[in-house]
Design a protein around this motif. Sequence first.
Motif, PDB file in Angstrom:
ATOM      1  N   SER A  53      59.922  48.715 -44.613  1.00 31.84           N
ATOM      2  CA  SER A  53      58.490  48.911 -43.901  1.00 31.84           C
ATOM      3  C   SER A  53      58.282  50.538 -44.266  1.00 31.84           C
ATOM      4  CB  SER A  53      58.830  48.619 -42.670  1.00 31.84           C
ATOM      5  OG  SER A  53      57.632  48.853 -41.706  1.00 31.84           O
ATOM      6  N   GLU A  79      58.708  52.387 -46.759  1.00 34.25           N
ATOM      7  CA  GLU A  79      58.088  52.401 -48.267  1.00 34.25           C
ATOM      8  C   GLU A  79      56.977  51.936 -48.165  1.00 34.25           C
ATOM      9  OE1 GLU A  79      62.512  52.740 -50.688  1.00 34.25           O
ATOM     10  OE2 GLU A  79      61.536  50.833 -50.068  1.00 34.25           O
ATOM     11  N   ALA A  80      56.558  50.682 -47.503  1.00 31.05           N
ATOM     12  CA  ALA A  80      55.338  50.368 -47.790  1.00 31.05           C
ATOM     13  C   ALA A  80      54.139  50.894 -46.893  1.00 31.05           C
ATOM     14  CB  ALA A  80      55.270  48.678 -46.925  1.00 31.05           C
ATOM     15  N   ARG A 132      50.598  52.399 -49.003  1.00 31.13           N
ATOM     16  CA  ARG A 132      49.352  52.190 -48.366  1.00 31.13           C
ATOM     17  C   ARG A 132      48.570  53.345 -48.626  1.00 31.13           C
ATOM     18  NH1 ARG A 132      52.281  48.822 -44.772  1.00 31.13           N
ATOM     19  NH2 ARG A 132      52.030  50.379 -43.216  1.00 31.13           N
TER      20      ARG A 132
END
Length: 463
Positions: free
Chosen positions: A227, A229-230, A234
Amino acid sequence: RDQMASGLISFGKLPTTMMILPMVSILVLLFVEGASGLAAPQQQQQQGGKTMAEQFEAVVQSTYGRYPITMVRGSGCELFDDTGKAYLDFVAGIATCCLGHGDERLATAVSEQMRKVHHVSNLYYIPEQLKLAEWLTGTLGGGKGEYRAFFCNSGGEANEAALKVALKHAVVERGLEDPVILTAEGSFHGRTMATISATAQPKYHGPKACWKVKDKFDHFAYNDVASLEAAFARSSASGRGVAAVLIEPLQGEGGVVNGDPWFFRALRDLCDRHGALLAFDEVQCGVGRTGKMWGHQYFDDDVTPDVLTCAKALGGGVPLGAMLCKSHCDVFAPGDHATTYGGNPLACAAGLAVASAVDDDGLIDNARQRGDQLKAGLDRLLQDHPATVAEVRGRGLLRGLRLRDDEAPAATLVQLCADDGLLVVPAGPTVVRLVPPLVVSELQVEAAIDILDAALAKLEATT
């Protein structure tokens, strides 16, 4: 404290040690109450035929859901209400009164400073502020000058300063035009507009999120590397970039959730890779609360913050906060940020009394030992009440007892404990938080566990 204690006081049917106030303190208290025209506590409660709650309702805004208890004095780890009832205090002003109540070291430091000089503003140099800054920065290791301090009055203000320094660093030093700041779901960073927005709990954002600063923050799941890394991905895809990650090494208000060392290892590496600052919010878990000076000291030695915020225990109950940052991100210039009261002589004298207790009186050692004892007692409750207690959380003297019932049982258990003379505090709907003063004794921890045990039995009998 145990050596100084004499006499017994009853919490329900359970004895625990009580510090007896010196006679001179009692005489001073009586004199002050008489001189100020204060009524006896029972008279205050029913002044003009109105209860304390009704008197508050007339003149104080309804921003707090208060328990129907009126506290009038304290001693050590005990508080006393206006009826004379004693409470074992495992709230400590929400992890703030690290030296307990009526501590002679703190009282002496503050009273002597008040007689000397208590406030001059930051237009002038303040020796007490210098001493406290030297002590604080020294606790983070490294050479002199690696960290520098900005002083304020609270945790929210400390985090506000951290957000401002991170954004200026990103814009001025890294050339980002519209960077974001990442924070964890379940976090709590304060009550200002910016820190509420950083707090990834929608219940704090107001009706239709009217208090939330839009598009400045993004969030990720706590202890979830994928999460995190996401969230970085973004920000990169949008072209905005990440100014900083603001995170608690141990979430307090979010349910007393331990930070996983492997997650914080990955977090430090990701921040380094992207050029983002790593800011640790140690407002609740810092200054010895976890059994170490700082909560992040449970992680790898090189998982250190670029920015650190603290408050609560720093002043022992006197309003005091600080934002520390490393030299490479120390970008504030005169006029960038300020506060009227922050770091004044009075508050810093309180901070220095806490520093002395840490350095000279074994405050953190006691927090670690009593924290281990508290965990062992809570583990027994987990075994004895498996249908009610789901999990024991936390470190040191920041502990949480998660209950299985999802129908907000924490508030009910808190009230049952208070009825029997133990003060604890919810951390979300299903977690009961225990954050006693760091001077708590072995006998007091035992008494708290016994009261909790009885309260759990009563809770089970009603469900």
